[in-house]
Design a protein around this motif. Structure first.
Motif, short mmCIF file in Angstrom:
data_model
loop_
_atom_site.label_atom_id
_atom_site.label_comp_id
_atom_site.label_asym_id
_atom_site.label_seq_id
_atom_site.Cartn_x
_atom_site.Cartn_y
_atom_site.Cartn_z
N PHE A 1 31.53 -68.28 -29.20
CA PHE A 1 32.09 -68.67 -27.91
C PHE A 1 33.43 -68.00 -27.69
N PHE A 2 34.27 -68.04 -28.70
CA PHE A 2 35.59 -67.43 -28.57
C PHE A 2 35.47 -65.94 -28.27
N ASP A 3 34.65 -65.26 -29.05
CA ASP A 3 34.48 -63.82 -28.86
C ASP A 3 34.00 -63.49 -27.46
N GLN A 4 33.07 -64.30 -26.97
CA GLN A 4 32.50 -63.98 -25.68
C GLN A 4 33.38 -64.42 -24.52
N PHE A 5 33.73 -65.71 -24.51
CA PHE A 5 34.42 -66.24 -23.34
C PHE A 5 35.91 -65.88 -23.33
N VAL A 6 36.60 -66.17 -24.41
CA VAL A 6 38.04 -65.98 -24.41
C VAL A 6 38.40 -64.51 -24.28
N ARG A 7 37.67 -63.68 -25.00
CA ARG A 7 37.90 -62.24 -24.88
C ARG A 7 37.73 -61.78 -23.43
N ARG A 8 36.73 -62.34 -22.76
CA ARG A 8 36.48 -61.99 -21.37
C ARG A 8 37.69 -62.33 -20.51
N VAL A 9 38.25 -63.52 -20.75
CA VAL A 9 39.41 -63.92 -19.96
C VAL A 9 40.59 -62.99 -20.22
N TYR A 10 40.80 -62.64 -21.47
CA TYR A 10 41.91 -61.75 -21.79
C TYR A 10 41.74 -60.40 -21.10
N GLU A 11 40.51 -59.91 -21.09
CA GLU A 11 40.28 -58.60 -20.48
C GLU A 11 40.43 -58.67 -18.97
N PHE A 12 39.85 -59.72 -18.41
CA PHE A 12 39.88 -59.86 -16.95
C PHE A 12 41.29 -60.08 -16.44
N LEU A 13 41.95 -61.10 -16.99
CA LEU A 13 43.29 -61.44 -16.51
C LEU A 13 44.29 -60.35 -16.91
N GLY A 14 44.10 -59.83 -18.13
CA GLY A 14 44.96 -58.74 -18.57
C GLY A 14 44.85 -57.54 -17.65
N GLY A 15 43.64 -57.24 -17.21
CA GLY A 15 43.43 -56.12 -16.29
C GLY A 15 44.15 -56.33 -14.98
N TYR A 16 44.07 -57.55 -14.49
CA TYR A 16 44.76 -57.85 -13.22
C TYR A 16 46.27 -57.66 -13.37
N ILE A 17 46.78 -58.18 -14.48
CA ILE A 17 48.23 -58.06 -14.71
C ILE A 17 48.63 -56.58 -14.81
N ARG A 18 47.83 -55.81 -15.52
CA ARG A 18 48.14 -54.39 -15.67
C ARG A 18 48.19 -53.69 -14.30
N GLN A 19 47.26 -54.07 -13.46
CA GLN A 19 47.24 -53.46 -12.13
C GLN A 19 48.50 -53.79 -11.33
N ARG A 20 48.88 -55.07 -11.41
CA ARG A 20 50.07 -55.49 -10.68
C ARG A 20 51.34 -54.86 -11.28
N GLN A 21 51.28 -54.55 -12.57
CA GLN A 21 52.41 -53.85 -13.18
C GLN A 21 52.51 -52.45 -12.60
N ARG A 22 51.36 -51.79 -12.47
CA ARG A 22 51.35 -50.43 -11.91
C ARG A 22 51.90 -50.45 -10.48
N GLU A 23 51.64 -51.53 -9.79
CA GLU A 23 52.14 -51.65 -8.42
C GLU A 23 53.61 -52.06 -8.38
N GLY A 24 54.19 -52.26 -9.55
CA GLY A 24 55.61 -52.59 -9.60
C GLY A 24 55.93 -54.05 -9.37
N ALA A 25 54.88 -54.89 -9.37
CA ALA A 25 55.11 -56.30 -9.07
C ALA A 25 55.59 -57.07 -10.30
N PHE A 26 55.06 -56.68 -11.47
CA PHE A 26 55.41 -57.41 -12.70
C PHE A 26 56.25 -56.52 -13.62
N ILE A 27 57.01 -57.18 -14.50
CA ILE A 27 57.82 -56.43 -15.47
C ILE A 27 56.91 -55.75 -16.48
N ASP A 28 57.49 -54.83 -17.22
CA ASP A 28 56.72 -54.08 -18.20
C ASP A 28 56.62 -54.87 -19.50
N ILE A 29 55.45 -55.37 -19.78
CA ILE A 29 55.23 -56.18 -20.97
C ILE A 29 53.75 -56.13 -21.28
N ASP A 30 53.39 -56.24 -22.55
CA ASP A 30 51.97 -56.24 -22.93
C ASP A 30 51.25 -57.37 -22.19
#
Lengths: 220, 220
Positions: A133-162
């Motif tokens: 469950f962890f591998d499937q669900f939690v990893r999915r959330v990290y990838e999905f939400l992480g991707g969104y954050i990365r995009q907003r970082q590229r747009e200059g909305a968020f600070i530079d952080i992993d």
DNA sequence: CGGCTCAAAGTAAGTACTTACTTACCAGCT
DNA sequence: AGCTGGTAAGTAAGTACTTACTTTGAGCCG
């Protein structure tokens, strides 16, 4: 709505009985863990003899697996984070994205507290299904939400952080709050707020914490 | 009949043996829980017969209680949050306060992962001693840290928000990170950072999230 | 309708093994 | 001797799982 989960001699159709045993076992396993729950107890709670449990599930392990599987995969409204955040993402509304996710998780855990306990028990007992469950669900959330954050970082909305760190912070606030509410402090003595307020405050703090200082300050 | 064969361990003084059994039981209970650990296993791991376990601890319950008691109260360096944050508080250095607490908790959990597992097992099994620990220790942290936050709010340093929410956010990040590291993702596939970096980032985000807008900026 | 069939729903009473805890007895010190 | 650290071999009550058997009810036939 529950027909009868106890002492009725009523004869049931096979599938009906199977689901009833499953439902009863969810509650027992989530409260007492795998080793802490006996097949006899499950049978008694379902109002049948032990042999009936073993007619529907070959072993206790198989029953446990069926439960985790049932809850994690097709467990009613199985909490789709992508869907939940979709609206906010379309509107480029960061607050809506995080708040929807937080509120979704909090209400999900509130309506089905057994699930979190089941997962914890299973993780502590090193059951492979918890890991799955962890591998499937939690990893999915990290990838999905992480991707969104990365995009907003590229747009200059968020600070530079992993982005993974931000996701961990956010999930940490939300999951820890749920854990407090239904494991450590169920009477809410330390903190008693509605899920809506909690989701809003968690989102406020996180977003304020990761928003980039904009050259021309514009607040929405 | 040879009474002197096998791996009979060296003869120990009573108290020494008691502590050894306790130490061995900590590791077993933390890995498999109360019901999942047998007295036979404990005896074997300690290199003595089962009867010796029962000479030192009247029942399995008593052994378990002795462990939780030992760990929670006088367990070596028992993590004093007040001391840890004292230096930062004196210097009015918010970053130092939160970072010291976060780093302290993270390294504590890293060096003694058994403790977190033991507490979780005990909370899930509704053992009263877990509740006792929570009531005593966690409440203390909420009051102490919440008090500090309240004071800084009065000084205009932090935004106006229920301090308990801030504490929950902070503890959430830290505890959830520890939980990931030693329960769900021990191989650090989702996020692999040092405790120092984690503590720094958690502190950065939280402080940025709750710091009041400085008065000399543009008014609105 | 009544009576028959037969598989599925159900059970009581096992089996083989484990569990927490006990009893009765040693052996090495001062 | 007497006290302490230690054990082998129990016991009664579980434990998961099985076996051999009984009840129920829907469907088909006359």
């Amino acid at each position: 709505m529950n027909p009868n989960d106890g002492v009725s001699g009523a004869r049931m159709a096979g599938e009906e009985r199977r689901l009833q045993i499953l439902a009863v076992a969810v509650s027992l396993f989530s409260n007492r863990g795998f080793r802490g729950t006996t097949t006899k107890e499950i049978a008694q709670a379902a109002g049948v003899s032990e042999a009936m449990v073993f007619r529907h599930f070959a072993t206790k392990e198989e029953l446990y697996a069926a439960i985790l599987d049932h809850k994690a995969c097709r467990g009613g409204e199985s909490f789709e984070p992508e869907k939940m955040a979709a609206e906010g993402i379309n509107r480029k509304d960061d607050r809506a994205v995080f708040e929807a996710l937080a509120l979704g998780a909090l209400t999900h855990h509130e309506h089905d507290p057994d699930f979190q306990r089941l997962l914890l028990h299973s993780a502590l007992e090193k059951h492979e299904l918890a890991q799955m469950f962890f591998d499937q669900f939690v990893r999915r959330v990290y990838e999905f939400l992480g991707g969104y954050i990365r995009q907003r970082q590229r747009e200059g909305a968020f600070i530079d952080i992993d982005p993974a760190i931000v996701v961990r912070c956010f999930i940490g606030m939300v999951m820890h709050h749920s854990l407090n509410n239904n494991l450590w402090d169920p009477s809410r003595r330390l903190l008693n707020i509605s899920n809506e307020d909690a989701a809003r405050h968690f989102t406020d703090i996180l977003l304020k914490g990761i928003t980039a200082p904009s050259p021309n300050s514009t607040k929405d």
